[in-house]
Write an enzyme that holds these catalytic residues in place. Structure first.
Site, mmCIF file in Angstrom:
data_model
loop_
_atom_site.group_PDB
_atom_site.id
_atom_site.type_symbol
_atom_site.label_atom_id
_atom_site.label_comp_id
_atom_site.label_asym_id
_atom_site.label_seq_id
_atom_site.Cartn_x
_atom_site.Cartn_y
_atom_site.Cartn_z
ATOM 1 N N HIS A 141 -23.900 36.594 27.460
ATOM 2 C CA HIS A 141 -24.564 37.879 27.180
ATOM 3 C C HIS A 141 -26.020 37.726 27.622
ATOM 4 O O HIS A 141 -26.758 36.947 27.026
ATOM 5 C CB HIS A 141 -24.476 38.197 25.686
ATOM 6 C CG HIS A 141 -23.058 38.345 25.217
ATOM 7 N ND1 HIS A 141 -22.372 39.533 25.293
ATOM 8 C CD2 HIS A 141 -22.182 37.441 24.709
ATOM 9 C CE1 HIS A 141 -21.138 39.368 24.831
ATOM 10 N NE2 HIS A 141 -20.998 38.097 24.479
ATOM 11 N N ASP B 238 -19.952 31.885 25.422
ATOM 12 C CA ASP B 238 -20.276 33.062 24.602
ATOM 13 C C ASP B 238 -21.759 33.023 24.205
ATOM 14 O O ASP B 238 -22.133 33.318 23.060
ATOM 15 C CB ASP B 238 -19.389 33.170 23.358
ATOM 16 C CG ASP B 238 -19.459 34.570 22.726
ATOM 17 O OD1 ASP B 238 -20.153 35.442 23.264
ATOM 18 O OD2 ASP B 238 -18.822 34.773 21.679
HETATM 19 O O1 DOR Z 1 -20.761 36.427 18.117
HETATM 20 C C1 DOR Z 1 -20.655 37.167 19.084
HETATM 21 N N1 DOR Z 1 -21.743 37.752 19.618
HETATM 22 N N2 DOR Z 1 -19.458 37.401 19.591
HETATM 23 C C2 DOR Z 1 -19.277 38.320 20.554
HETATM 24 O O2 DOR Z 1 -18.160 38.472 20.997
HETATM 25 C C3 DOR Z 1 -20.399 39.152 21.030
HETATM 26 C C4 DOR Z 1 -21.664 38.436 20.859
HETATM 27 C C5 DOR Z 1 -22.891 39.299 21.064
HETATM 28 O O3 DOR Z 1 -22.898 40.142 21.976
HETATM 29 O O4 DOR Z 1 -23.885 39.087 20.345
#
Ligand code: DOR
Length: 449
Positions: free
Chosen positions: A71, A313
C-alpha cells in the site's frame, strides 16, 4: 549510477534457472551483469570480497524480489507514504518490483486513474506495478472497466483492504481479467460476518473482532467462484489460518488455478517477539495475527510450496492512526524493509530453507501474476542491465537504528535485532539501494556514475 565491480565468493541463487552455486565471482560492468564464474580477475576492476569466513554462510546474489502486496498511499495520504518513499523502502528490502494496491483515496478504479498511477510511478526507484480495483469505489456493487484498466497498464485486479464483492461479481471479474491474462487478487475476509460480529462498529475495516471462520468462509467462497467461473486465475492474499491452507490444498489438488501468499508477520509474529509493543495497536492488522498452530501451518505450507509467495502487505499509517485505542486504530504494519530478515529470523525460513525463501520471493510471485501480466521475469540474465539483490543472510541489524526509507514507522519490530540484511539492490543496472556501511563500492566504481 551504473557500477562496475567484481563480487567475489557469493552464493548465486536463481530459482527460475534452477541455479544454486556456492562461491561464485560475479562481474558487473556499467550495471550490466557480464559473467558468473568460479573465479573472475579483471585488471583494474574493483573486487568486493564477500567470501564466507568463520563459519558464515556468505552473501547471496539473486534476482530482485517481487512484492505482490504493498500500500503506497498515493493518491490520498502522502504523509503516510508516497510512491517514491515506498519504492525506496522496497529497494532497501531487496524488492525490484512492487505491486501497488488500489485502495488509495480516491481508489484506482478507472482506466484514467490506472494510467495516471502508472505515469506517476515512472521515476520510482523500483518498478511499481499497479493493481486496478475490482469494483467501483471498492464497494462491491459494480464492476470496474476491467478491460480498460488492463489496457491502461493494470497488472492485476483487486479490491484488497475490502472484500465486499458478491460471488457473482467475482465470477465476472475472474472471467474478464482471465481473458486478458490477469489474476484477481482477493482479500479473503467475509465482510458480512465481520459486520455482524462487530455490529456496533462503523467500519468493517477497523473493527477488532475478525475470528478465523471469517477467513475460512471467504476462502471457500472465492474458490467456489473460481470453479464456477471455469476460467481465470485466483490469488488469495495474506492467508493466516490452518484451515485456509487445507482449503487451498484441496483446490489445487483438484486442479484449480489458485495461488496464495503469506505475510512475514503471519509467518513469524504469532506472539510478540520480545515484549508487547507500545502502543499495542502496532500489532493490529487485517487479518489478525493468530495462534501458534496457525503460524506453524503457514510456515509449513510456505516451505512445501502450497503457498507460493511471501508478500509484505506493507501498510504504512500515520502515527496518530496507530496511537489511538486498539479498537479504532488503523489495521496494518509496514514490512518492505524487514521482510527478508523477518522471514529468516522469526519466520522459519532461514538456514536450509533459504533457497525456498528466495523462490517464494521471486519465481513464486512471478507465477502468481503470470508471465503475460506485465511483471518482469525474475531471472539473472548475463549481458543485460542487472535487476538483482545482494544480501547477507547472517548479518544482524536493529530495526529503526538507521533511518528508514518509509515515511511511516508502524511496525512491532521496531528495536528488534534481526538477521538478514540487504547490501545492494540494482534495478535495470542502476543502484536502487546500497548499504554503504556493509558493502564498500570503490571510488573507481563510483566514477562510472
Ligand atoms: O491490515 C491491513 N491494512 N490489511 C489490509 O488488507 C489493508 C491494509 C491497509 O490498507 O491499511
Amino acid at each position: 549510477m551504473r557500477p562496475t565491480f567484481v563480487l567475489r565468493g557469493v552464493r548465486v541463487l536463481d530459482p527460475l534457472s534452477g541455479r544454486d552455486d556456492e562461491r561464485r565471482d560475479v562481474w558487473f560492468e556499467d550495471g550490466r551483469l557480464l559473467a558468473i564464474d568460479a573465479r573472475i580477475d579483471k585488471g583494474g576492476v574493483a573486487v568486493i570480497d564477500l567470501d564466507a569466513s568463520g563459519g558464515r554462510h556468505g552473501a547471496v546474489l539473486s534476482p530482485g524480489f517481487i512484492d505482490l502486496h504493498a500500500h503506497l498511499r498515493e493518491p490520498g495520504d502522502p504523509d503516510a507514504e508516497t510512491v517514491s518513499s515506498g519504492a525506496r523502502a522496497a529497494a532497501a528490502g531487496g524488492f525490484t518490483q512492487v505491486v501497488a494496491m488500489a485502495n488509495t483515496d480516491p481508489p484506482i478504479d478507472a482506466p484514467e486513474r490506472v494510467a495516471e498511477a502508472c505515469a506517476h510511478a515512472g521515476g520510482a526507484a523500483v518498478r511499481v506495478l499497479q493493481v486496478a480495483a475490482l469494483s467501483r469505489g471498492l464497494s462491491g456493487s459494480e464492476l470496474t472497466d476491467i478491460r480498460g484498466c488492463i489496457a491502461a497498464g493494470a497488472v492485476a485486479i483487486s479490491d484488497d483492504g475490502r472484500n465486499a464483492a458478491t460471488p457473482r461479481l467475482l465470477v465476472d471479474a475472474l472471467r474478464t481479467a482471465g481473458a486478458s491474462a490477469r489474476a484477481v487478487l482477493v482479500h479473503p475476509e467475509d465482510e458480512e460476518a465481520i459486520a455482524q460480529i462487530n455490529n456496533a462498529h462503523g467500519s468493517v475495516v477497523r473493527c477488532a473482532q475478525r475470528p478465523p471462520g471469517t477467513e475460512s468462509r471467504a476462502v471457500d467462497l472465492a474458490i467456489r467462484a473460481l470453479a464456477h467461473a471455469g476460467a481465470g486465475r485466483l490469488h488469495l492474499q495474506h492467508l493466516s489460518t490452518a484451515e485456509s491452507v487445507e482449503t487451498l490444498r484441496r483446490a489445487r489438488d483438484g486442479g484449480l488455478a489458485v495461488t496464495a501468499e503469506v505475510t512475514p508477520h503471519h509467518l513469524g509474529m504469532w506472539q510478540p517477539v520480545a515484549q508487547p509493543p507500545e502502543p499495542a495497536a502496532l500489532l493490529k492488522v487485517n487479518p489478525p495475527l493468530r495462534t501458534e498452530h496457525d503460524r506453524n501451518a503457514m510456515v509449513h505450507a510456505l516451505r512445501e510450496g502450497v503457498i507460493d509467495a511471501v508478500a509484505t502487505d506493507h501498510a504504512p499509517h500515520r502515527r496518530v492512526e496507530k496511537g489511538a485505542d486498539y479498537d479504532s486504530a488503523a489495521p496494518g504494519m509496514i514490512g518492505l524493509e524487514t521482510a527478508l530478515a523477518a522471514c529468516i529470523t522469526i519466520g522459519g525460513m532461514g538456514g536450509n530453507w533459504l533457497p525456498a525463501l528466495v523462490e517464494r520471493l521471486t519465481a513464486g510471485p512471478y507465477r502468481a501474476l503470470g508471465a503475460g501480466s506485465g511483471v518482469f521475469e525474475p531471472r539473472l540474465h548475463t549481458g543485460e542491465p542487472a535487476t538483482c539483490v545482494v544480501f547477507d543472510p547472517d548479518a544482524e541489524w536493529v530495526v529503526g537504528a538507521e533511518p528508514s526509507a518509509s515515511r511511516s514507522s508502524n511496525t512491532p519490530l521496531l528495536g528488534e535485532r534481526l538477521r538478514g540484511k540487504v547490501l545492494l539492490t540494482l534495478v535495470d543496472g542502476r543502484i536502487a539501494y546500497h548499504d554503504a556501511s556493509r558493502l564498500q563500492l570503490a571510488a573507481e566504481t563510483a566514477a562510472h556514475a
